[in-house]
Motif scaffolding. Structure first.
Motif, mmCIF file in Angstrom:
data_model
loop_
_atom_site.group_PDB
_atom_site.id
_atom_site.type_symbol
_atom_site.label_atom_id
_atom_site.label_comp_id
_atom_site.label_asym_id
_atom_site.label_seq_id
_atom_site.Cartn_x
_atom_site.Cartn_y
_atom_site.Cartn_z
ATOM 1 N N GLU A 472 3.161 -25.533 13.871
ATOM 2 C CA GLU A 472 3.124 -26.356 15.080
ATOM 3 C C GLU A 472 2.300 -25.678 16.169
ATOM 4 O OE1 GLU A 472 5.824 -25.516 13.447
ATOM 5 O OE2 GLU A 472 7.264 -27.161 13.261
ATOM 6 N N VAL A 473 2.403 -24.345 16.243
ATOM 7 C CA VAL A 473 1.642 -23.596 17.251
ATOM 8 C C VAL A 473 0.146 -23.736 16.998
ATOM 9 C CG1 VAL A 473 1.172 -21.292 18.164
ATOM 10 C CG2 VAL A 473 3.521 -21.953 17.630
ATOM 11 N N THR A 474 -0.256 -23.608 15.737
ATOM 12 C CA THR A 474 -1.682 -23.717 15.395
ATOM 13 C C THR A 474 -2.221 -25.084 15.781
ATOM 14 O OG1 THR A 474 -1.143 -22.359 13.449
ATOM 15 C CG2 THR A 474 -3.353 -23.295 13.558
ATOM 16 N N TYR A 475 -1.490 -26.136 15.417
ATOM 17 C CA TYR A 475 -1.948 -27.490 15.731
ATOM 18 C C TYR A 475 -1.972 -27.731 17.241
ATOM 19 C CZ TYR A 475 -1.900 -28.974 10.844
ATOM 20 O OH TYR A 475 -2.171 -29.111 9.513
ATOM 21 N N ALA A 476 -0.995 -27.183 17.963
ATOM 22 C CA ALA A 476 -0.969 -27.346 19.419
ATOM 23 C C ALA A 476 -2.210 -26.724 20.050
ATOM 24 C CB ALA A 476 0.295 -26.723 19.997
ATOM 25 N N ILE A 477 -2.604 -25.539 19.548
ATOM 26 C CA ILE A 477 -3.802 -24.874 20.084
ATOM 27 C C ILE A 477 -5.050 -25.689 19.759
ATOM 28 C CG2 ILE A 477 -5.201 -22.790 20.020
ATOM 29 C CD1 ILE A 477 -2.675 -21.247 19.208
ATOM 30 N N MET A 478 -5.143 -26.190 18.528
ATOM 31 C CA MET A 478 -6.321 -26.972 18.133
ATOM 32 C C MET A 478 -6.430 -28.260 18.945
ATOM 33 S SD MET A 478 -8.119 -25.375 15.909
ATOM 34 C CE MET A 478 -9.205 -26.747 15.521
ATOM 35 N N ILE A 479 -5.321 -28.974 19.115
ATOM 36 C CA ILE A 479 -5.349 -30.212 19.900
ATOM 37 C C ILE A 479 -5.695 -29.890 21.355
ATOM 38 C CG2 ILE A 479 -3.949 -32.141 20.748
ATOM 39 C CD1 ILE A 479 -2.383 -31.945 18.080
ATOM 40 N N GLY A 480 -5.150 -28.761 21.859
ATOM 41 C CA GLY A 480 -5.487 -28.336 23.218
ATOM 42 C C GLY A 480 -6.961 -28.006 23.371
ATOM 43 N N ALA A 481 -7.557 -27.441 22.307
ATOM 44 C CA ALA A 481 -8.989 -27.117 22.352
ATOM 45 C C ALA A 481 -9.817 -28.390 22.507
ATOM 46 C CB ALA A 481 -9.391 -26.368 21.085
ATOM 47 N N TYR A 482 -9.458 -29.438 21.758
ATOM 48 C CA TYR A 482 -10.180 -30.707 21.877
ATOM 49 C C TYR A 482 -9.904 -31.363 23.228
ATOM 50 C CZ TYR A 482 -11.044 -30.272 16.863
ATOM 51 O OH TYR A 482 -11.457 -29.824 15.634
ATOM 52 N N ALA A 483 -8.679 -31.171 23.756
ATOM 53 C CA ALA A 483 -8.343 -31.748 25.060
ATOM 54 C C ALA A 483 -9.203 -31.147 26.168
ATOM 55 C CB ALA A 483 -6.863 -31.528 25.364
ATOM 56 N N ARG A 484 -9.526 -29.857 26.036
ATOM 57 C CA ARG A 484 -10.314 -29.184 27.074
ATOM 58 C C ARG A 484 -11.713 -29.778 27.217
ATOM 59 N NH1 ARG A 484 -7.131 -24.645 25.602
ATOM 60 N NH2 ARG A 484 -6.294 -23.623 27.460
ATOM 61 N N ILE A 485 -12.244 -30.325 26.124
ATOM 62 C CA ILE A 485 -13.599 -30.899 26.198
ATOM 63 C C ILE A 485 -13.544 -32.438 26.189
ATOM 64 C CG2 ILE A 485 -14.647 -28.888 25.114
ATOM 65 C CD1 ILE A 485 -14.805 -30.527 22.500
ATOM 66 N N GLY A 486 -12.336 -33.001 26.305
ATOM 67 C CA GLY A 486 -12.193 -34.456 26.361
ATOM 68 C C GLY A 486 -12.461 -35.158 25.051
ATOM 69 N N ALA A 487 -12.317 -34.454 23.922
ATOM 70 C CA ALA A 487 -12.568 -35.048 22.600
ATOM 71 C C ALA A 487 -11.272 -35.652 22.063
ATOM 72 C CB ALA A 487 -13.126 -34.005 21.641
ATOM 73 N N ALA A 488 -10.896 -36.807 22.623
ATOM 74 C CA ALA A 488 -9.611 -37.421 22.278
ATOM 75 C C ALA A 488 -9.555 -37.855 20.813
ATOM 76 C CB ALA A 488 -9.340 -38.611 23.191
ATOM 77 N N VAL A 489 -10.668 -38.357 20.285
ATOM 78 C CA VAL A 489 -10.680 -38.842 18.897
ATOM 79 C C VAL A 489 -10.415 -37.687 17.932
ATOM 80 C CG1 VAL A 489 -12.099 -39.897 17.100
ATOM 81 C CG2 VAL A 489 -12.213 -40.755 19.440
ATOM 82 N N ARG A 490 -11.053 -36.543 18.165
ATOM 83 C CA ARG A 490 -10.840 -35.385 17.291
ATOM 84 C C ARG A 490 -9.425 -34.837 17.448
ATOM 85 N NH1 ARG A 490 -16.312 -32.066 18.653
ATOM 86 N NH2 ARG A 490 -15.699 -30.658 16.972
ATOM 87 N N ALA A 491 -8.901 -34.914 18.671
ATOM 88 C CA ALA A 491 -7.517 -34.481 18.897
ATOM 89 C C ALA A 491 -6.552 -35.378 18.121
ATOM 90 C CB ALA A 491 -7.191 -34.516 20.386
ATOM 91 N N GLU A 492 -6.830 -36.698 18.116
ATOM 92 C CA GLU A 492 -5.982 -37.639 17.363
ATOM 93 C C GLU A 492 -6.016 -37.330 15.866
ATOM 94 O OE1 GLU A 492 -7.619 -41.384 18.573
ATOM 95 O OE2 GLU A 492 -5.947 -41.796 19.938
ATOM 96 N N ARG A 493 -7.218 -37.031 15.351
ATOM 97 C CA ARG A 493 -7.339 -36.710 13.927
ATOM 98 C C ARG A 493 -6.522 -35.470 13.569
ATOM 99 N NH1 ARG A 493 -13.860 -37.352 13.708
ATOM 100 N NH2 ARG A 493 -13.988 -39.646 13.699
ATOM 101 N N MET A 494 -6.594 -34.448 14.420
ATOM 102 C CA MET A 494 -5.824 -33.231 14.172
ATOM 103 C C MET A 494 -4.323 -33.533 14.219
ATOM 104 S SD MET A 494 -6.022 -30.059 13.346
ATOM 105 C CE MET A 494 -7.780 -29.763 13.570
ATOM 106 N N PHE A 495 -3.921 -34.394 15.159
ATOM 107 C CA PHE A 495 -2.508 -34.799 15.267
ATOM 108 C C PHE A 495 -2.071 -35.510 13.988
ATOM 109 C CE2 PHE A 495 0.825 -37.811 16.365
ATOM 110 C CZ PHE A 495 1.700 -37.048 17.125
ATOM 111 N N ASP A 496 -2.901 -36.413 13.490
ATOM 112 C CA ASP A 496 -2.579 -37.152 12.256
ATOM 113 C C ASP A 496 -2.503 -36.208 11.056
ATOM 114 O OD1 ASP A 496 -2.523 -39.494 13.708
ATOM 115 O OD2 ASP A 496 -4.576 -40.081 13.200
ATOM 116 N N THR A 497 -3.397 -35.206 11.022
ATOM 117 C CA THR A 497 -3.378 -34.219 9.930
ATOM 118 C C THR A 497 -2.062 -33.451 9.928
ATOM 119 O OG1 THR A 497 -5.786 -33.960 10.056
ATOM 120 C CG2 THR A 497 -4.550 -32.208 8.955
ATOM 121 N N MET A 498 -1.604 -33.085 11.128
ATOM 122 C CA MET A 498 -0.349 -32.344 11.234
ATOM 123 C C MET A 498 0.828 -33.185 10.745
ATOM 124 S SD MET A 498 1.740 -31.079 14.544
ATOM 125 C CE MET A 498 2.384 -32.728 14.597
ATOM 126 N N VAL A 499 0.880 -34.447 11.175
ATOM 127 C CA VAL A 499 1.970 -35.337 10.759
ATOM 128 C C VAL A 499 1.943 -35.529 9.241
ATOM 129 C CG1 VAL A 499 2.902 -37.677 10.947
ATOM 130 C CG2 VAL A 499 2.083 -36.497 12.990
#
Length: 643
Positions: A472-499
């Motif tokens: 969960e920590v790894t995915y949180a960091i990755m989603i946060g990384a995409y959030a920092r650059i406003g890449a919502a679509v990539r953040a969603e994909r990472m979220f879906d991968t985690m689920v």
């Protein structure tokens, strides 16, 4: 095929005839059943001989191997090779030699029937998993070789494979090996089940633990005290105390009792919940059950006091241990030192480290205390001193491990210094260590804070390549990384991968994805409102309690959409009821007891208007004073205890 079928094709008949003639020239090989590779090896030896073609390749193989391994006269080739193989598996003058053991086993496969090599195959898999670092690929290779050669895999070997996945917290891989075991007709035993449940606990996946517990009971296994204790610990890991207590009752019904570490886990859970009455009850029950307050129970109390930041009581308990005849160990001192390190009290860290050095007579701290010393410096924002301290440890050839390196990498990651974090990550291998999951997570965080998405993804892939399953920590960091650059679509994909991997999103992960939605610019500001609201709805359905930051991000998404539609009619969306959604969110926030003062002043009034905000607050019993919420009355009426 029978003879009539073979003769139907002339080419096949010729091949069969040639094979028959060849067999007549040489003595028959050993009983059938060996792998094709062994027969091919014999043929190669036979073809390479300068002597008569009637030489028995089987005998030649034995002769050559006897010469190669210098077999004594009083030993058979099998016993000699077997002894040689196990010599490589044992750590004598150095670590076990995986490559040499594999070469011996390949020679044994050439010379003997596979069914005679069951112990060697199983030993090879154990060696692959016990090597440093564990060689999972070779272990899988030899497992597949066993299946191809028809060698039975024993339950202990499956247990080692399940345990290897358990050590990494990889529930899916552990379950895969359980399914392999069942497919091979090997019955699940209590040891394998315990290992699988521990994997679920390490991954904080209580649902899968429940599934396999029920499956085992339905399959006819009778849980013993270790299984019940493991299930209790799994639920305490995810802080589900009521469920752990339910298993405790089942344990008592069987006439068994908690183990020492079971009592310790309960004490920690009750302390975290602030239930001192149950802590005392647990201690009394442990004594009544005949448990002397051993080191594990004392450690549980120390952990509890450290987690609650009760420093005076923590130091008093260390003296109480000595009074009860339990000499505090390096780990016990480490708990105290770590507690002070977590709050950045470097002076207290030094004081307790020196106490340990004086009592142990070593004149120096243990590796655990050295880690705490580094952490204290990092927590007090003096990472430069921590770096100098680490260089001193290395120069003095003190015993350092991966945790020491991880402290510095994490410190530089939080400080936003990617260059220094990378430097210490590279020093890990230079000093003969190997990065672990924490090392990769810290580097992913460092790259994320530097907004270097390419390197962030690189270290994420390297983490998976090293066989560390993302947490969960790894995915949180990755989603946060995409959030920092406003890449919502990539953040969603990472979220879906985690689920899809079976992990459950936490409030931190939901918050990270909402941050990505907040960073969306342009016409898509309105589109993400639906995505954000859907995410919030999913969060509630999963039973995750929203915190203040979640509400703040949701209001920010609504606010961005509100101003975007107000300033540009071309992006307006009549199907979106922004005012209604804002009011619904405000009502939910008030009902859950989160402080709404700032939200009303800065977020709700522009979208709802002063009058509507006042009506909602009056309806829900929230008192307003000159346009602001009267916090004391609101807290009292809502029955909320402020920390």
């Amino acid at each position: 095929l029978d003879s009539a079928t073979v003769q139907a094709t002339s080419g096949d008949a010729v091949l069969v005839q040639d094979e028959a003639e060849r067999v007549k020239e040489v003595p028959p090989p050993p009983p059938p059943g060996g792998p094709k590779k062994r027969a091919q090896a014999w043929e190669e030896i036979k073809n390479g001989l300068d002597s008569d073609q009637s030489v028995d390749p089987y005998a030649e193989v034995h002769a050559r191997l006897s010469e190669k391994y210098d077999v004594p006269r009083n030993m058979t080739l099998y016993n000699a090779l077997r002894a040689q193989f196990y010599d490589y598996l044992v750590e004598v003058d150095g670590p076990p030699d995986l490559g040499a053991a594999e070469r011996v086993l390949l020679d044994m496969r050439t010379a003997f029937e596979p069914h005679r090599l069951s112990g060697q195959y199983n030993g090879m898999i154990k060696l692959c998993l016990d090597s440093q670092p564990p060689n999972y690929d070779r272990a899988e290779h030899w497992y597949r070789s066993m299946l191809l050669d028809g060698v039975p895999v024993i339950v202990r070997t499956f247990g080692k494979l399940i345990n290897a996945a358990s050590e990494r917290g990889n529930v899916r891989e552990a379950e895969r090996w359980v399914q392999e075991m069942i497919a091979q007709g090997v019955e699940m035993d209590l040891v394998a089940l315990t290992t699988l449940l521990k994997a679920c606990g390490k991954a904080k996946n209580a649902e899968r633990a429940e599934y396999w517990f029920k499956w085992a009971v339905d399959s006819g296994l009778t849980p013993d005290s270790i299984i019940y204790n493991t299930m209790i610990k799994v639920h305490l890991t995810v802080q589900n105390v009521p469920r752990a207590e339910a298993y405790l009752e089942q344990l008592r019904e069987t006439g068994a009792q908690l183990t020492s570490w079971g009592f310790g886990a309960l004490i920690q859970a009750y302390t975290l919940a602030g239930d001192s009455e149950k802590v005392n009850s647990c201690l009394l029950e442990a004594r009544a059950a005949g448990f002397r307050l051993d080191r594990k129970l004392h450690e549980a109390v120390l952990h509890s006091l450290a987690n609650s930041r009760s420093f005076k009581e923590l130091e008093d308990w260390m003296q109480h241990m000595a009074a009860e005849g339990v000499r505090p160990s390096a780990d016990n001192y480490g708990i105290v030192v770590q507690a002070y390190a977590d709050v950045g009290d470097h002076e207290a860290v030094e004081r307790w480290s020196n106490k340990f050095a004086d009592l142990s007579g070593s004149g120096s701290s243990s590796p655990q205390l050295m880690v705490s010393q580094l952490q204290a410096l990092v927590k007090s924002s003096d990472i430069a001193s921590a770096e100098r301290q680490m260089e001193t440890y290395l120069a003095d050839r003190r015993v350092v491990n991966i945790r020491h390196f991880n402290v510095l990498i994490t410190g530089f990651a939080h400080a936003g210094d990617l260059n220094r974090a990378t430097y210490w990550f590279e020093r890990i291998t230079q000093e003969g260590e190997l990065p672990n999951a924490g090392s990769f997570d810290s580097m992913i965080l460092a790259c994320s804070k530097a907004e270097d998405v390419e390197r962030t993804e690189h270290f994420f892939k390297q983490r998976e390549k090293a066989r560390f399953s993302p947490t969960e920590v790894t995915y949180a960091i990755m989603i946060g990384a995409y959030a920092r650059i406003g890449a919502a679509v990539r953040a969603e994909r990472m979220f879906d991968t985690m689920v899809a991997s079976g992990l459950k999103p936490t409030d931190i992960i939901y918050g990270a994805l909402l941050k990505a939605y907040c960073g969306v610019k342009g016409p898509r500001k309105l589109a993400v409102v639906r995505s954000a609201w859907s995410l919030f709805d999913s969060m509630l359905r999963e039973g995750v309690r929203p915190n203040y930051n979640i509400y703040d991000d949701l209001f920010q998404v609504l606010e961005h959409a509100f101003y975007a539609s107000s300033s540009d009619d071309s992006v307006a969306d009549d199907t979106l009821d922004l005012a209604g959604t804002t009011e619904t969110l405000l009502r939910h926030m008030i009902a859950t007891g989160v402080d709404v003062d700032y939200m009303i002043d800065r977020k709700c009034r522009p979208m709802l208007g002063e009058g509507r905000v006042a009506e909602v607050c009056k309806e829900l019993g929230v008192e307003m004073v000159q346009g602001s919420i009267k916090k004391q009355n609101w807290s009292r009426r809502m029955g909320i205890q402020k920390s």
